[in-house]
Design a protein around this motif. Structure first.
Motif, short mmCIF file in Angstrom:
data_model
loop_
_atom_site.label_atom_id
_atom_site.label_comp_id
_atom_site.label_asym_id
_atom_site.label_seq_id
_atom_site.Cartn_x
_atom_site.Cartn_y
_atom_site.Cartn_z
N ALA A 22 0.82 -1.22 0.00
CA ALA A 22 0.00 0.00 0.00
C ALA A 22 0.85 1.26 0.00
O ALA A 22 0.67 2.13 -0.85
N ASP A 49 5.07 -4.14 -6.21
CA ASP A 49 4.33 -5.15 -6.95
C ASP A 49 4.78 -6.52 -6.46
O ASP A 49 5.59 -7.20 -7.10
N VAL A 73 -7.15 5.78 -0.52
CA VAL A 73 -5.71 6.01 -0.38
C VAL A 73 -5.51 6.90 0.83
O VAL A 73 -5.94 8.05 0.85
N GLY A 105 3.76 0.83 -2.78
CA GLY A 105 3.23 0.42 -4.07
C GLY A 105 3.99 -0.71 -4.71
O GLY A 105 3.95 -0.90 -5.93
N ARG A 141 -0.99 3.28 -3.19
CA ARG A 141 -2.23 2.66 -3.65
C ARG A 141 -3.18 2.48 -2.49
O ARG A 141 -2.80 2.58 -1.33
#
Length: 98
Positions: free
Chosen positions: A5, A10, A64, A8, A56
């Motif tokens: 979060a 991945d 957010v 961000g 995110r």
């Protein structure tokens, strides 16, 4: 949460099923937990502004929020799970921790 979060990243979303496999051990689970704490602490230390927004959305609302929200959420979750553990302990040994 801090990794996905706030930063961000991945990364693969963690499995929250709480199901253990035959290969899971107490030592292995504890080691993974300590690595996650270390990773989160590093992200928190790099944040110089608690109002900095996450990269995110996180949480059920899909909003957010800032790092401040992430930290409060982590405190809430830790307290909630500590309460669950206390209930299990009370059921196991009958003592009440007051």
């Amino acid at each position: 949460m801090t990794e996905t979060a706030f930063e961000g990243a991945d990364v693969e979303h963690p499995d929250f099923s709480m199901d253990l496999s035959e290969s899971d051990t107490v030592d292995g689970l504890l080691a993974a937990y300590l690595v996650a704490i270390e990773r989160s602490n590093g992200i928190i230390k790099r944040c110089d502004n608690l109002n900095h927004p996450c990269a995110r959305a996180a949480g059920k609302a899909g909003a957010v929020g800032p790092m401040r929200w992430v930290l409060v959420h982590m405190i809430e979750e830790t307290a909630r799970h500590a309460g669950h553990a206390d209930i299990l302990r009370e059921q196991a040994d009958g003592s009440i921790g007051r």
